[in-house]
Design an enzyme around this catalytic site. Sequence first.
Site, mmCIF file in Angstrom:
data_model
loop_
_atom_site.group_PDB
_atom_site.id
_atom_site.type_symbol
_atom_site.label_atom_id
_atom_site.label_comp_id
_atom_site.label_asym_id
_atom_site.label_seq_id
_atom_site.Cartn_x
_atom_site.Cartn_y
_atom_site.Cartn_z
ATOM 1 N N LYS A 1 -5.813 -13.104 -12.775
ATOM 2 C CA LYS A 1 -6.550 -13.462 -11.069
ATOM 3 C C LYS A 1 -8.084 -13.571 -11.646
ATOM 4 C CE LYS A 1 -5.784 -14.479 -6.349
ATOM 5 N NZ LYS A 1 -4.846 -13.507 -5.733
ATOM 6 N N LYS B 1 -12.009 -9.875 -7.038
ATOM 7 C CA LYS B 1 -12.978 -8.886 -6.958
ATOM 8 C C LYS B 1 -12.504 -7.616 -7.522
ATOM 9 C CE LYS B 1 -13.967 -9.070 -2.757
ATOM 10 N NZ LYS B 1 -12.777 -8.540 -2.107
ATOM 11 N N LYS C 1 0.876 -1.537 -0.430
ATOM 12 C CA LYS C 1 0.051 0.289 0.249
ATOM 13 C C LYS C 1 0.678 1.601 0.518
ATOM 14 C CE LYS C 1 -4.337 1.748 1.327
ATOM 15 N NZ LYS C 1 -6.094 0.265 1.951
HETATM 16 P P1 AMP Z 1 -9.586 -12.916 -1.177
HETATM 17 O O1 AMP Z 1 -11.283 -12.514 -0.735
HETATM 18 O O2 AMP Z 1 -8.901 -11.933 -2.247
HETATM 19 O O3 AMP Z 1 -9.562 -12.005 0.442
HETATM 20 O O4 AMP Z 1 -9.456 -14.668 -1.031
HETATM 21 C C1 AMP Z 1 -10.495 -15.375 0.128
HETATM 22 C C2 AMP Z 1 -9.871 -16.320 -0.577
HETATM 23 O O5 AMP Z 1 -10.129 -17.157 -1.681
HETATM 24 C C3 AMP Z 1 -8.362 -15.767 -0.129
HETATM 25 O O6 AMP Z 1 -7.175 -17.189 0.741
HETATM 26 C C4 AMP Z 1 -7.390 -16.540 -1.938
HETATM 27 O O7 AMP Z 1 -6.097 -16.957 -1.342
HETATM 28 C C5 AMP Z 1 -8.550 -17.231 -2.372
HETATM 29 N N1 AMP Z 1 -8.583 -16.635 -3.571
HETATM 30 C C6 AMP Z 1 -9.039 -15.346 -4.104
HETATM 31 N N2 AMP Z 1 -8.871 -15.315 -5.529
HETATM 32 C C7 AMP Z 1 -8.417 -16.560 -5.926
HETATM 33 C C8 AMP Z 1 -8.146 -16.971 -7.147
HETATM 34 N N3 AMP Z 1 -8.460 -16.167 -8.633
HETATM 35 N N4 AMP Z 1 -7.839 -17.987 -7.215
HETATM 36 C C9 AMP Z 1 -6.867 -18.739 -6.451
HETATM 37 N N5 AMP Z 1 -7.543 -18.298 -5.347
HETATM 38 C C10 AMP Z 1 -7.808 -17.212 -4.991
#
Ligand code: AMP
Length: 335
Positions: free
Chosen positions: A198, A201, A119
């Site tokens: 990847k 959101k 950040k």
């Molecule tokens: P986040 O919403 O980005 O905090 O992700 C929550 C969990 O989902 C974390 O453990 C990430 O490693 C997993 N995650 C999020 N996006 C992906 C993706 N495109 N592929 C694999 N794992 C993901």
Amino acid sequence: MEQAKLGTKKRLFSGIQPSGTLHIGNYFGALQQWLEHQAEFDCVFSVVDYHALTSVKDAALLRENTFNAFRDLLAIGIDPNKSILFQQSRVQEHPELAWILDCLVPVSMLELGHAYKDKVAKGLDANAGLFNYPMLMAADIILYDTDVVPVGADQRQHVEYAREAAAKFNLAYGKTFVEPKEMIVENVAIVPGTDGKKMSKSYGNTIPLFGSRDEIAKAVMSIVTDSTTTEDYSHVAFQKAPLQTVRPANLYMIHKLFKPDSILFPLYSANQNNYKALKEILIEDIDVFVAPMREKWASITDADVKRIVEEGSAKAKAIASAKMADVRQKIGVTL
Ligand code: AMP
Ligand code: TRP
């Protein structure tokens, strides 16, 4: 008998921030592993709303996201009879221990924390909560005598920090905490989004897990299909590389989450020039996969969610408060 068996299981802890609607990347990248661990480990899962407070400043939104995160976790199959599922902010021992750990670790260590460092590197203002985030996460983990923490590779450092914090406390005050280990599935799917990057959101390229069929169809139809092949995806650590070259890769990489290569290879070679047909099959496959979860989601009432959160949080609180009684004694705040 059953009790004794439970006692020999290793303790596993993981947490998810309530920061929005779940997508299939969250499911295949993290939550599916949570489900699989429920049999083998003594699991504690938390919706970490105090972590989300570092970024979400809208009370109604935080409340809604937190509530929905619980409903989603229950709908995918987290079983409150097998695992403890709780709301972080209901167990005040977490921020309390985080403060104590903050007093043990040097600023220089937290300055190297990824979330904070990234950040700052982007020239953005980081709040002090983001700076201290790793010690709140450390508290989450070590309060429950956690042996293992399943996380994505991006969270490796945070678990190392938790281990470091536990070790520092043990050194200063005597053995109190288990020093936890990260559990990283090396070739876990990095699920690509509709644009090939990847799925995230923040990129707006997601396929929602609990979307209606229409929402799923809209997202799938927007998948960018070009002439890239699966070989072009070697940079995405996506499970095992497919045995043969398949195109269009972006579609295939997502499809592979739902059907084995043995079915997809012939299907993709038969439809080389008909991406629309492939997309329609994918929509159907996702829909079939999601339908039972969606049904379960709809059957869970608000009252169920509230009751389960209350009961799970009471169980977590009992463990955490016993641990903190020991900690308070050891640090010298009990008179
Ligand atoms: P986040 O919403 O980005 O905090 O992700 C929550 C969990 O989902 C974390 O453990 C990430 O490693 C997993 N995650 C999020 N996006 C992906 C993706 N495109 N592929 C694999 N794992 C993901
Ligand atoms: N920092 C983790 C993430 O962003 C969420 C988290 C908070 C967590 N506390 C935890 C994960 C404890 C595992 C264990 O994904």
